[in-house]
Design an enzyme around this catalytic site. Structure first.
Site: not given
Ligand code: PMT
Length: 402
Positions: A210, A279, A337
């Protein structure tokens, strides 16, 4: 920011178009309660008249080493002793090179040599000049010598180029100056941060990933370190380097990131899940490069481990801040979440639209915790990170007292 910054700031202005922004920086510092004295190099005067800074700081502006009026104000040694912090903003490539080599052929360079206080530079120059090995080497050498390097930021430049080399905005610099003087709220705390993307192999040369650049997570690592924490950064593949004070563990896939985080989470006081973890992963990556045969093909994907949820299921779980990257209904998805992943706080950002989220230098974040929320309005990630760490530290400390 209240009028609480009872400090003496020596602001050095060198030759660059960003010198106009220094006027706003003076205004912000004075409003915060600081005493500001300004020293200009001869080239700075080509861009801004000393009178502008004099009016805003309320003091005469210093420009010459040998000054016939010196009796009416402090001489350069007195000024050097007076300063609690020397901030050079903007710091040109030429000034940075001379500072590195210990030159003293203008008043500002002389003051930097004569002052025992910390010197901070806010580089501002054309992106090619900034990228030049000579400049990079000079900045690294100054950093290793204890000089604080604040910025630069990325974006449009006065010369028409786009890239890394803009001076940080005055709000960001004033925030960094205030933080420099505030005692670290996370002193001695172990903070674990995940950052950047993961890469899930399809075959030896292809992967699913990503757009995460790591900028947000690395800015958080720096802010946590500056707040006194001992920081470990588990990072996916990115193009940026962490600050020297931060321990980096480099990983590639979601499973590697999971293993690195789970190994370290039991020893952490705080975990910040900023990584954009894939994911899904390809269940069985091909051992050899997949050949094109013209037909359509299907990849069998399986879910990756949810790292942050595994951390919050640990017996002695660290205080956990998760992120939510959403393209729509940001608050609603983030609240869901927060509960589903058993988080203490969540930082929700809108992605897919610049200037926030992935890749961009700026972000806007809605921080939510079980009994409150706060919006961190659009700003440079460096500044958003400081605000977020400050908020997180307050919540963490309030939780500890319960
Ligand atoms: O890196 P940059 O270019 O500066 O961009 C920053 C960012 C947009 C990546 C950052 O601000 C951000 O939003 N990071 C989380 C991205 C994400 O995967 O969000 P999510 O809504 O899909 O996941 C929710 C949470 O679960 C996050 O804390 C993620 O780290 C965690 N997660 C998700 C999937 C997984 N398999 N394991 C996880 O721990």
């Amino acid at each position: 920011m209240g009028a609480t910054l009872k400090k003496n700031i020596l602001l050095g202005v060198t030759g660059g178009i960003a010198a106009y922004k220094s006027a706003e920086l003076i205004r912000l510092l004075v409003r915060a309660g600081a005493e500001v004295r300004v020293v200009m190099t001869p080239s700075a005067r080509e861009f801004v008249q000393p009178m502008t800074y004099q009016a805003l700081s309320g003091h005469r502006v210093y420009t010459e080493i040998f000054d016939a009026d010196a009796d009416s104000a402090m001489d350069h040694i007195e000024l050097a002793r007076w300063a609690d912090l020397v901030v050079i903003a903007p710091a040109s490539a030429n000034f940075i090179a001379k500072l590195r080599d210990g030159y003293a052929d203008n008043l500002l360079l002389t003051l930097c040599l004569a002052s025992k206080s910390t010197v901070a530079i806010a580089p501002a120059m054309n992106q090619q000049m900034y990228a030049n090995d000579a400049t990079q080497e000079n900045i690294r050498a100054l950093g290793a010598r204890g000089v604080k390097v604040w910025g630069p930021a990325e974006g449009d430049q006065a010369c028409g180029d786009v890239g890394l080399g803009r001076m940080l905005e005055p709000e960001g610099l004033s925030e960094l100056i205030c933080q420099f003087f505030s005692p670290g709220k996370l002193l001695g705390k172990q903070v674990l941060i995940s950052a950047g993307p993961t890469r899930e192999a399809i075959d030896p040369v292809r992967y699913i990933s990503n757009r995460s650049s790591g900028k947000m997570g690395y800015a958080l690592a720096q802010a946590a370190s500056e707040a006194g924490a001992d920081v470990t950064l588990v990072s996916g593949p990115v193009e940026i380097s962490p600050p020297q004070s931060v321990r980096r563990v480099s990983v590639t896939s979601a499973i590697e990131m999971r293993d690195a985080v789970i190994e370290r989470a039991p020893g952490a006081d705080i975990f910040i899940a900023c990584a954009a973890v894939s994911d899904y992963r390809v269940e069985k990556p091909a051992a050899h490069k997949i050949k094109k045969d013209g037909a359509s093909m299907q990849l069998e994907l399986v879910p990756t481990p949810d790292i942050v949820s595994e951390v919050t299921q640990l017996g002695n779980k660290p205080f956990t801040l998760g992120f939510a990257a959403e393209t729509e209904d940001v608050e609603q998805h983030a609240r869901e979440k927060l509960t589903r992943k058993n988080l203490d706080m969540i930082a929700a950002n809108q992605v897919g639209v610049r200037p926030s989220g992935f890749e961009s230098d700026t972000n806007e974040i809605l921080v939510i915790w079980p009994d409150g929320q706060q919006l961190l309005a659009l700003g440079e990630k460096r500044v958003i990170a400081i605000q977020l760490i400050d908020l997180l530290a307050d919540r963490y400390l309030a939780n500890e007292r319960k």
